[in-house]
Enzyme design. Structure first.
Site, PDB file in Angstrom:
ATOM      1  N   ASP A 475      -2.583   2.265 -11.471  1.00  0.00           N
ATOM      2  CA  ASP A 475      -2.768   3.637 -11.870  1.00  0.00           C
ATOM      3  C   ASP A 475      -1.602   4.756 -12.132  1.00  0.00           C
ATOM      4  O   ASP A 475      -1.610   5.573 -12.724  1.00  0.00           O
ATOM      5  CB  ASP A 475      -4.071   4.357 -11.153  1.00  0.00           C
TER       6      ASP A 475
HETATM    7  C1  LAN Z   1      -0.891   4.436  -1.339  1.00  0.00           C
HETATM    8  C2  LAN Z   1      -0.487   5.664  -2.222  1.00  0.00           C
HETATM    9  C3  LAN Z   1      -0.784   5.744  -3.592  1.00  0.00           C
HETATM   10  C4  LAN Z   1      -2.201   5.066  -3.855  1.00  0.00           C
HETATM   11  C5  LAN Z   1      -2.615   5.529  -5.352  1.00  0.00           C
HETATM   12  C6  LAN Z   1      -1.872   5.318  -6.569  1.00  0.00           C
HETATM   13  C7  LAN Z   1      -2.939   7.083  -5.346  1.00  0.00           C
HETATM   14  C8  LAN Z   1      -3.943   4.945  -5.426  1.00  0.00           C
HETATM   15  O1  LAN Z   1      -4.689   5.448  -6.676  1.00  0.00           O
HETATM   16  C9  LAN Z   1      -4.034   3.495  -5.374  1.00  0.00           C
HETATM   17  C10 LAN Z   1      -3.350   2.998  -4.133  1.00  0.00           C
HETATM   18  C11 LAN Z   1      -2.168   3.690  -3.710  1.00  0.00           C
HETATM   19  C12 LAN Z   1      -0.949   3.053  -4.523  1.00  0.00           C
HETATM   20  C13 LAN Z   1      -1.910   3.498  -2.350  1.00  0.00           C
HETATM   21  C14 LAN Z   1      -2.090   2.126  -1.524  1.00  0.00           C
HETATM   22  C15 LAN Z   1      -2.318   2.207   0.009  1.00  0.00           C
HETATM   23  C16 LAN Z   1      -0.631   2.826   0.565  1.00  0.00           C
HETATM   24  C17 LAN Z   1       0.403   2.252  -0.106  1.00  0.00           C
HETATM   25  C18 LAN Z   1      -0.774   4.234   0.061  1.00  0.00           C
HETATM   26  C19 LAN Z   1      -1.810   5.073   0.589  1.00  0.00           C
HETATM   27  C20 LAN Z   1       0.523   4.884   0.580  1.00  0.00           C
HETATM   28  C21 LAN Z   1       0.483   4.240   2.063  1.00  0.00           C
HETATM   29  C22 LAN Z   1      -0.653   3.114   1.826  1.00  0.00           C
HETATM   30  C23 LAN Z   1       0.051   1.827   2.761  1.00  0.00           C
HETATM   31  C24 LAN Z   1      -1.111   1.024   3.006  1.00  0.00           C
HETATM   32  C25 LAN Z   1       0.267   2.277   4.361  1.00  0.00           C
HETATM   33  C26 LAN Z   1       0.535   1.199   5.254  1.00  0.00           C
HETATM   34  C27 LAN Z   1      -0.481   0.955   6.215  1.00  0.00           C
HETATM   35  C28 LAN Z   1      -1.131  -0.113   6.099  1.00  0.00           C
HETATM   36  C29 LAN Z   1      -2.554  -0.340   6.466  1.00  0.00           C
HETATM   37  C30 LAN Z   1      -0.367  -1.289   5.588  1.00  0.00           C
END
Ligand code: LAN
Length: 747
Positions: A475
């Site tokens: 996305d």
């Molecule tokens: C994110 C941030 C962005 C988010 C969007 C683009 C908004 C979403 O539409 C798809 C998933 C995504 C890319 C996403 C996935 C999970 C992330 C990377 C995070 C929320 C930012 C931090 C998180 C990550 C998993 C944090 C570390 C924790 C763990 C459990 C490994």
């Protein structure tokens, strides 16, 4: 204006191609020199820090990103100097003025490289991981950073003396033990009042043996927990044949990239040598004497305040086998597994220029690379250099961000929000800079080892943060593409992202569609949902595979609809099919009450906005029966009308995400209000009163300089952990007002 504190001014955010690092008393603007003065901190300065980074968590646990915002507007801020269009009525003029003020203020927050830096904190288990990496490797942070981290940790202590998983959460064992140990690593005395109280929280909740598995892992590396008390991570699974449905290459990339370095540490049983601090901590966090704890029986012990997912019987069986395997394991196979894992870790480091996919593997990879190559190795030094990319300063102290930033995401949204109406064109320099950043962030090359290490093709994609991070997201590619098209339409820039690059982005989006018609996050869904039965995390749900999501699907559908308008001849049939299947997926996700659940922001208003945006844009174009689309939209609008608060706004709390039911906030929130208004307007909702009262909430909350207040937390991941999106409080009110201007004001 901001209530500015003097020592905020000693911190400066340096940015370079999306990379951002806070420097202490820096005279230079180059990132390389950001640590120059950070180790010489006087007693006086420490006092000033603790005076100026006082933060009242009780009034709102969310900081307002005041340090960055102050530094960005200081000296430079002016009211909009251009010509404000005069519109028909006083009411409409008020809205026009608010929109211009809102955009004008937000343009001052854009950095020179074109993106919108911002606070991306929220989770409380991230900074401890980094501090543990720094402690184990004997690489302490500079004094200035340490003081700021202490302040952050103290500032987020709950009233009951514990800490939550995230800044708004109730105290958990995971949160409390991790922050407690962090403060001790940072040199805080165990007799400090806050620590005495925290200790009593830990002890009265059963002691640190009940910390969830990720906490057990960190404690084990600190020699504060016996590896015997940790379920085997079965490092040999990385040598499984790739075709197996449970091969780790099929996991959600975040789980894969976290369990990879964890498996290395487990296999090597990494632990710091005992020392005074460790021996003391062993006495501080347990209810029984460390030496008498029966470790194997702690493997599944989890404090009830932490439990979010219960381990399945399948997981218990698997643990039974893998734990027993440890007793008979074959040492050459283990060595082979370690060698493979290390090779993979090196590939991830190289592919991301040592940023890594996220904050958790950033910390754990650092530990592995230190163990494998030593403190003086080039690889370890490169890791340490990137620790700072994850640190952020706000008025609550120094925190670790949930990613190396949300650069591309925020820039794409901010740009689209502005360009939704003609008024965005009053800020050509801002759009030009956004374009430069978006151009720079599109991924242009494939890493040589990408196929070997299970990466999805990425040429033409956009990441969530920076091109250096280099993990493409479905996305984010869609948002990058939509923003590019909007900028091209505006006519404000000379086109640099040419047709070939646009088509590459489209190809990537198409390549990301799952067979269920939806789009997931970073990769295709590579295995089935039953793998979730092996989720060992206890605190997160749905982390094992990459699932299709309403929001991700809607973003991709929207960008493909836009492509069909601008590039009608490009893969027309395939795109049409993709859109149709995407719409069907979205319709299937709609709840009986008309809403959609949002997995990446709080919550139903967020996903409902995405879904209705996609469906409304598709309506009348022959994809699915219009009656079906219309009835879905009508149900969604009825849902929103039902949830409108008496003041005209909308508000949800983070519990919508964790409890999966709409949970109304006490007061309306500008961000939820923005999403609800965007939805109603794109749906052409006929009762304009509903929209007007919502708009009034946005107007009444706007500050003199054009900002909006930071209210509750608005991002989430894995249902149970919340994350801050500091720019959302500007982007979504601006976007809603732009749409209002475009629809009802502009003549
Ligand atoms: C994110 C941030 C962005 C988010 C969007 C683009 C908004 C979403 O539409 C798809 C998933 C995504 C890319 C996403 C996935 C999970 C992330 C990377 C995070 C929320 C930012 C931090 C998180 C990550 C998993 C944090 C570390 C924790 C763990 C459990 C490994």
């Amino acid at each position: 204006m901001l209530n500015v504190k003097p020592s905020w001014n000693s911190w400066k955010l340096l940015t370079e191609k999306g990379r951002h690092i806070w420097a202490f008393k820096s005279e230079s603007n180059t990132i390389n020199e950001h640590l120059k003065n950070a180790n010489t901190l006087s007693e006086q300065e420490i006092k000033e820090f603790s005076r100026d980074f006082q933060f009242d968590k009780a009034s709102n646990p969310n900081s307002g990103d005041k340090v960055y915002r102050h530094s960005a507007i200081r000296e430079k801020f002016t009211k909009f100097k251009g010509q404000i269009p005069q519109v028909a009525s006083q009411e409409k003029q008020k809205i026009t003025d608010a929109l211009i003020n809102g955009m004008n203020y937000h343009t001052f927050l854009q950095s020179d490289d074109g993106h919108w830096p911002g606070d991306y904190g929220g989770p409380l288990f991230l900074l401890p991981g980094l501090l543990i990496a720094s402690y184990i490797s004997g690489t302490p942070f500079p004094k200035a950073h340490q003081e700021m981290m202490k302040l952050y940790l103290f500032n987020h202590q709950n009233k009951d003396s514990g800490w939550g998983m995230h800044i708004e959460g109730e105290s958990t064992m995971f949160g409390t033990v991790m922050q407690y140990v962090s403060l001790r690593i940072l040199g805080v005395d165990k007799d400090h009042e806050s620590l005495i109280n925290a200790r009593s929280w830990i002890k009265s909740n059963g002691g640190a043996t009940g910390i969830p598995s990720w906490g057990k892992f960190y404690l084990a590396t600190l020699n504060l927990y016996d590896w015997q008390g940790f379920n085997s991570l079965f490092p040999e699974m990385w040598l499984f044949p790739k075709w197996l449905p449970f091969h780790p290459s099929r996991y959600w990339c975040h789980s894969r990239m976290v369990y990879l370095p964890m498996a290395y540490c487990y296999a090597k049983q990494i632990k710091v040598p005992e020392n005074e601090l460790i021996l003391s901590l062993r006495e501080e966090i347990y209810n029984e004497s460390f030496d008498t704890i029966n470790w194997p029986s702690q493997r599944n012990a989890v404090c009830e305040k932490d439990c979010y997912t219960t381990p399945s019987p399948v997981l218990k069986w698997m643990n039974f086998f893998t734990n027993n395997y440890e007793k008979f394991k074959c040492s050459w196979l283990r060595k082979k597994a370690i060698a493979y894992i290390l090779k993979y870790l090196n590939a991830e480091d190289a592919q991301t220029d040592y940023i890594n996919i996220g904050p958790v593997n950033k910390a754990i990879n650092s530990i592995c690379i230190w163990d494998a190559y030593g403190k003086d190795s080039e690889q370890f030094k490169k890791h340490v250099a990137r620790w700072y990319d994850y640190l952020w300063i706000a008025e609550d102290g120094m925190k670790m961000s949930g990613y190396n930033g949300s650069q591309l995401w925020d820039t794409a949204f901010a740009t689209r929000a502005m360009l939704e109406s003609e008024l965005g064109k009053l800020f050509p320099a801002t759009i030009e800079k956004s374009y430069q950043f978006i151009e720079l962030s599109q991924i242009k090359t494939e890493h040589p080892t990408h196929a070997e290490f299970f990466r999805h093709p990425m040429i033409g994609s956009w990441p969530f943060s920076t091109a250096e991070n280099g993990w493409p997201v479905a996305d984010c590619t869609a948002e990058g593409l939509s923003a590019t098209l909007a900028i091209h339409h505006s006519g404000l820039v000379k086109t640099v992202i040419n047709d070939e690059r646009i088509k590459q982005a489209v190809d990537i989006i198409l390549s990301y569609q799952n067979i269920d018609g939806g789009w997931a996050t970073y990769e295709l869904t590579r295995s089935s949902k039953w793998l979730e039965k092996l989720n060992p995390s206890e605190v997160f749900a749905d982390i094992m595979i990459d699932y299709s999501w309403t929001e991700c699907t809607a973003a991709c559908v929207i960008s493909l609809l836009e492509i069909q308008e601008d590039y009608p001849d490009y893969k027309a049939g395939q795109i049409q099919q993709a859109i149709t299947a995407g719409l069907q997926f979205i319709l299937k996700q709609q709840k009986p009450d008309g809403s959609w659940y949002g997995g990446w922001a709080v919550c139903f208003t967020y996903a409902t906005w995405f879904a209705v945006e996609a469906i409304s844009k598709a309506k009348g174009k022959g994809y699915l029966k219009d009656t079906i689309l219309t009835s879905s939209i009508d149900k969604a609008c009825a849902f929103l009308v039902d949830k409108q608060k008496t003041d005209g706004g909308w508000g949800e709390t983070f519990e919508s995400c964790s409890k999966l039911v709409y949970t109304e906030a006490v007061s309306s929130q500008v961000i939820n209000t923005g999403w609800a208004l965007l939805t109603l307007m794109v749906a052409d909702f006929t009762d304009k009163k509903v929209i007007e009262t919502g708009v009034n909430v946005l107007l009444s909350r706007q500050t003199d300089i054009g900002d909006w207040p930071q209210e509750s937390i608005s991002g989430v991941f894995n249902y149970n952990c919340m994350i801050t999106y500091a720019n959302y409080r500007n982007i979504f009110p601006i976007w809603a007002l732009s749409r209002y201007y475009d629809k009802y004001i502009q003549v």
